[in-house]
Write a protein that holds these residues in place. Sequence first.
Motif, PDB file in Angstrom:
ATOM      1  N   GLN A  52       6.825 -10.918  -9.317  1.00  0.00           N
ATOM      2  CA  GLN A  52       7.791  -9.939  -8.809  1.00  0.00           C
ATOM      3  C   GLN A  52       7.925  -9.966  -7.292  1.00  0.00           C
ATOM      4  N   ARG A  79       1.163  -4.798  -7.903  1.00  0.00           N
ATOM      5  CA  ARG A  79       1.924  -3.631  -8.360  1.00  0.00           C
ATOM      6  C   ARG A  79       1.918  -2.506  -7.334  1.00  0.00           C
ATOM      7  N   GLU A 135       0.018   1.222 -13.081  1.00  0.00           N
ATOM      8  CA  GLU A 135       1.434   1.289 -13.431  1.00  0.00           C
ATOM      9  C   GLU A 135       2.052   2.608 -12.976  1.00  0.00           C
ATOM     10  N   ALA A 171       2.710   2.207  -9.288  1.00  0.00           N
ATOM     11  CA  ALA A 171       3.926   1.405  -9.103  1.00  0.00           C
ATOM     12  C   ALA A 171       5.172   2.254  -9.314  1.00  0.00           C
TER      13      ALA A 171
END
Length: 340
Positions: free
Chosen positions: A79, A104, A288, A291
């Motif tokens: 990413q 992340r 997560e 993020a």
Amino acid sequence: MKVIQIVREGPADKAFAIVDRPIPRPGPGQVLIKVQAFGINFADIMARKGLYKDRPRLPAVVGYDVVGHVESLGSGVDQLQKGQRVTAMTRFGGYAEYALTDARAAAVIPADMDHGVAVALTTQYCTAWYAAEECVRLYPGDKVLIHAAAGGVGTALVQLALHRGAEIFGTAGSASKLASLKEAGVQHPINYRDKDWDMQVRAHVGNPGLDLVFDSIGGKVFRQGLDLLGPGGRMVAYGAASLSDATNGLERMMRGLSFGLYHPADFLLPSKSLIGINMLRLADGRPEVLARCLKGVVQGTAEGYLKPSVGARFAASDIAKAHEFVESRKSSGKVVLEWG
């Protein structure tokens, strides 16, 4: 590369040393960032004083937020690309010319975004986002108390609460900070140094009381905030600044006890809630979520309702002066240190 180490606990002017270390290599899922600037958070002050139990053993390199360019990527990272400018949250290690972090925990930002604005988006604005957008839900007309409302996290909480249409009671400790809160849109700026600050809040809200309290102070202030909550009220605690100037272990223990001792019934019967936040623990166990918070604050800044401010700028070599400035509680907005 140069890193800034905490070599001894205590006063800032005796705590740090700048040394050379090898540039690290990113492991799977990690990104290596060539750091342009890094920020200071109050947790850094606590770490320097030995009050932050998660801090690495001395000599330790702390620091939780950096801005710079992607230098290299570990396996499995797709990413991000080398050369992109990013802001990122680090699990310590931010006081360095190169910093490693979970990919992340990094977000691409515009090339012209100010260093201080960029680092404010990570630890401070992500803390505020998690507190006000993930842990609770703000509604128009909610009565919200935000302590240290002119500080880094406090500023972000004010902006989020205004975006949701809340009525805000914001505490600060000086006339200039109170004026800045009024200018920012806080309806009720209050000096927390006044002995009756809580009665001032009560005079406005009456019964049933506040809907939300965001507390970074702890101690007696924490207890007073709980008392101000009405049925369904929520206390979100994310700091304990009241412990930072304790001079010894006994004083720290006594100040810790000043939070009070609670039983579940103390929350069940009046229908109140207590939520504790440790962003370092969240980053370890739920990256997560981190993020998601980072994505939210970057988007909120792009949309214009989040407006990080820079309180002061220092050269990285002036780390002691920067710590003293943050510790004095004179700062408003993000304090940033720049390399080169």
